[in-house]
Design a protein around this motif. Structure first.
Motif, PDB file in Angstrom:
ATOM      1  N   ALA B  71       0.947  -1.234   0.143  1.00 46.83           N
ATOM      2  CA  ALA B  71      -0.005   0.143  -0.081  1.00 46.83           C
ATOM      3  C   ALA B  71       0.864   1.262  -0.091  1.00 46.83           C
ATOM      4  O   ALA B  71       0.682   2.391  -0.836  1.00 46.83           O
ATOM      5  CB  ALA B  71      -0.965  -0.070   1.223  1.00 46.83           C
ATOM      6  N   ALA B  81      -6.219   3.116  -6.339  1.00 50.36           N
ATOM      7  CA  ALA B  81      -7.091   1.889  -6.339  1.00 50.36           C
ATOM      8  C   ALA B  81      -6.215   0.810  -5.660  1.00 50.36           C
ATOM      9  O   ALA B  81      -6.698   0.034  -4.599  1.00 50.36           O
ATOM     10  CB  ALA B  81      -7.332   1.341  -7.831  1.00 50.36           C
ATOM     11  N   ALA B  82      -4.648   0.816  -5.840  1.00 55.86           N
ATOM     12  CA  ALA B  82      -4.057  -0.235  -5.249  1.00 55.86           C
ATOM     13  C   ALA B  82      -3.785   0.193  -3.817  1.00 55.86           C
ATOM     14  O   ALA B  82      -3.801  -0.660  -2.747  1.00 55.86           O
ATOM     15  CB  ALA B  82      -2.560  -0.277  -5.944  1.00 55.86           C
ATOM     16  N   LYS B  85      -6.920  -1.075  -1.996  1.00 48.83           N
ATOM     17  CA  LYS B  85      -6.832  -2.537  -1.989  1.00 48.83           C
ATOM     18  C   LYS B  85      -5.976  -3.031  -0.906  1.00 48.83           C
ATOM     19  O   LYS B  85      -6.286  -3.700  -0.181  1.00 48.83           O
ATOM     20  CB  LYS B  85      -6.655  -3.125  -3.404  1.00 48.83           C
ATOM     21  N   TYR B  86      -4.735  -2.783  -0.843  1.00 50.18           N
ATOM     22  CA  TYR B  86      -3.849  -3.270  -0.158  1.00 50.18           C
ATOM     23  C   TYR B  86      -3.938  -2.670   1.340  1.00 50.18           C
ATOM     24  O   TYR B  86      -3.605  -3.455   2.130  1.00 50.18           O
ATOM     25  CB  TYR B  86      -2.185  -3.124  -0.677  1.00 50.18           C
ATOM     26  N   VAL B  89      -6.402  -4.793   2.904  1.00 50.86           N
ATOM     27  CA  VAL B  89      -5.994  -6.149   3.495  1.00 50.86           C
ATOM     28  C   VAL B  89      -5.151  -6.153   4.646  1.00 50.86           C
ATOM     29  O   VAL B  89      -5.392  -6.736   5.482  1.00 50.86           O
ATOM     30  CB  VAL B  89      -5.174  -6.848   2.233  1.00 50.86           C
TER      31      VAL B  89
ATOM     32  N   THR C 110      -9.296 -17.112  -0.990  1.00 52.31           N
ATOM     33  CA  THR C 110     -10.587 -16.082  -0.973  1.00 52.31           C
ATOM     34  C   THR C 110     -11.842 -17.260  -1.183  1.00 52.31           C
ATOM     35  O   THR C 110     -11.352 -18.385  -1.269  1.00 52.31           O
ATOM     36  CB  THR C 110     -10.392 -15.516  -2.378  1.00 52.31           C
TER      37      THR C 110
END
Lengths: 278, 109, 124
Positions: B71, B81-82, B85-86, B89, C110
């Protein structure tokens, strides 16, 4: 309000009693030894030091062959040079330990009442360096501390592990190590005990799982095809990484307490250092 | 000879166009989005504090640590966006690690 | 070299040049081929089923393990597919002391990957 206080008191008492119910170190050790004896009555207690090898006569025979002429002998010699080279003041490591460092490693780790913490053999070696004007080695550095212990610990080969837990501070450190051993960690959600208590002697894909008693007696080890040197705490770090937990610091309090608990569980078993392991 | 000149011109010309296009795209990226979006910035901050808490609790998973690193790397390139996303997580894996540390011990029966 | 041919060559070279510029980006975005249920089950970074489960009916499965029940006759053992899915998602629900990793809960696989593994394991 009154009711809440009452409930909190009850909860506190419950927590206290649960804590008081946790086994004494010796009861814990006996339980773990007896569980292995029940599951594997044919394996002698003194053979627990061989860990996974104890379950496979073939692997044990290969190990004995290799140990007759260890391919990593020259590494142990480097450790001997480190051990024998005098400090600038002319003193040596041997001067820091009773008996010149023979038959001492089985007394480590111990709980130091003055420092209020667990002292490992590696810490004692660094203390010796400090007392003689030398900078401490990084405990994670296999090329210095690792090699030094690879020789220094062989001076205690044959000594029986002899860890003592006396007093509340020592017991708290033991309990902290115990908690680490049984606590699940990492994304894969294993505790040390998930494998080395619950599935002793069973086969993880191709490898037997060693029993908890005896696990701390054969370190450091030269592991795998390239005989990479692993101290016990480097092994902890590698295990944690395998279950996808960020490892603790090698030589830090968490691993020192774990080693204290872990070593106590090997009490009564003979040490042998700088051996081969897969 | 002449045809060769035309060919070279075409090659050089197309190269220039490509270069300009690439430059334009980069300029547009850093021009219209010079910084991370508010959403991505917040997501990254949440992930960083989650990982810090899990570290303090000695309960950090390698998966949380590596997702946070991804990230942070994405943030350097303003890839919203990345980052989102990261960071998600990392925050989730960090909180799972902390919950695990409060969970029951194994092998007590 | 004739004129038309030279122009054609130049244009195609330009196109090649353009392709060379574009393709690295495309390659980075191109999705990896999706792993099959069996690949996920065998992969030791993913399902790693063979670390703990033998597969007596699967000749490709190489393992000596004896830790957990062998994966065979699964459709008969789990008439309710959801139960098998749940077991893989978080085995600690059925048995708090289990050594089986909670693949779904901890994000090891997943949900889509678990479904593929369930489909594969169901056929064993």
């Amino acid at each position: 309000m009154k009711q809440t206080t009452w409930m909190l008191t009850c909860l506190g008492m419950l927590a206290f009693s649960a804590d008081a119910l946790s086994l004494s170190p010796e009861q814990e050790r006996l339980n773990r030894v007896q569980a292995v004896q029940q599951k594997y009555p044919d394996i002698k207690f003194e053979d627990y030091v061989y860990g996974a090898l104890a379950f496979s006569p073939d692997a044990k025979a290969q190990y004995e062959n290799m140990m007759a002429f260890p391919p990593f002998e020259s590494e142990i010699d480097k450790g001997r040079q480190l051990w024998e080279t005098p400090f600038n003041n002319g003193k040596r490591y041997a001067d820091c330990f009773p008996g010149g460092g023979r038959n001492v490693a089985g007394n480590y780790p111990y709980y130091d009442e003055t420092m209020k913490k667990v002292v490992t053999f590696e810490m004692a070696l660094n203390q010796c360096r400090a007392n003689n004007g030398a900078a401490p080695y990084k405990q994670a550095d296999m090329n210095t501390m690792g090699l030094l212990t690879a020789y220094a610990r062989t001076l205690s080969d044959g000594m029986l592990m002899n860890i003592k837990v006396k007093g509340s501070g020592a017991l708290a450190a033991f309990e902290s190590g115990r908690h680490f051993f049984y606590q699940r960690r990492g994304q894969l959600n294993f505790s040390c005990a998930s494998c080395h208590v619950d599935h002793v002697g069973e086969i993880l894909r191709t490898e037997y799982l060693s029993m908890l008693p005896g696990q701390t007696t054969h370190w450091p080890a030269f592991r795998g095809g390239d005989y990479a040197l692993f101290t016990l705490q480097r092994r902890y770090s590698a295990c944690n990484q395998l279950v996808r937990a960020v490892p603790m610091e090698i030589g830090g309090e968490e691993y020192n307490n774990l080693e204290y608990f872990h070593s106590y569980l090997s009490n009564g078993l003979p040490l042998k250092s700088s051996v081969f392991r897969k | 000879m002449n045809s060769c000149r035309i060919a070279i011109c075409l090659l050089v010309g197309s190269g220039l166009v490509m270069g300009a296009a690439g430059h334009g795209a980069r300029a547009a990226e850093s021009g219209s989005k010079p910084v991370l979006s508010t959403e991505a910035t917040e997501a990254l901050a949440r992930a960083e504090s989650g990982v810090a808490l899990a570290t303090a609790k000695k309960a950090l998973w390698t998966t949380a640590a590596s997702a946070l690193a991804q990230a942070q790397e994405a943030a350097k390139h303003q890839d919203n966006a990345a980052v989102m996303k990261y960071a998600a997580v990392a925050a989730e894996q960090a909180s799972l690690g902390m919950a695990q540390a409060d969970g029951p011990l194994t092998s007590q029966h | 070299m004739g004129k038309p041919l030279a122009i054609v060559t130049a244009v195609s070279l330009s196109l090649l040049l353009a392709a060379a510029f574009i393709s690295p980006a495309r390659a980075a975005e191109a999705p990896q081929p999706e792993p099959t249920g069996q690949e996920l089950a065998f992969d030791n970074r993913k399902g790693n089923c063979l670390a703990c489960h033998a597969m007596p009916g699967e000749p490709k499965a190489v393992t000596n393990t004896n830790i957990a029940p062998p994966l065979i006759g699964m459709a008969a053992r789990f008439p309710d597919r959801r139960k098998l899915y749940g077991q893989i998602w978080d085995a600690t629900r059925a048995n708090p002391d289990t050594a089986m990793p909670p693949f779904g809960k901890n994000g090891i696989l997943t949900d889509a990957e678990i479904n593929k593994v369930v489909d594969y394991v169901y056929g064993l």
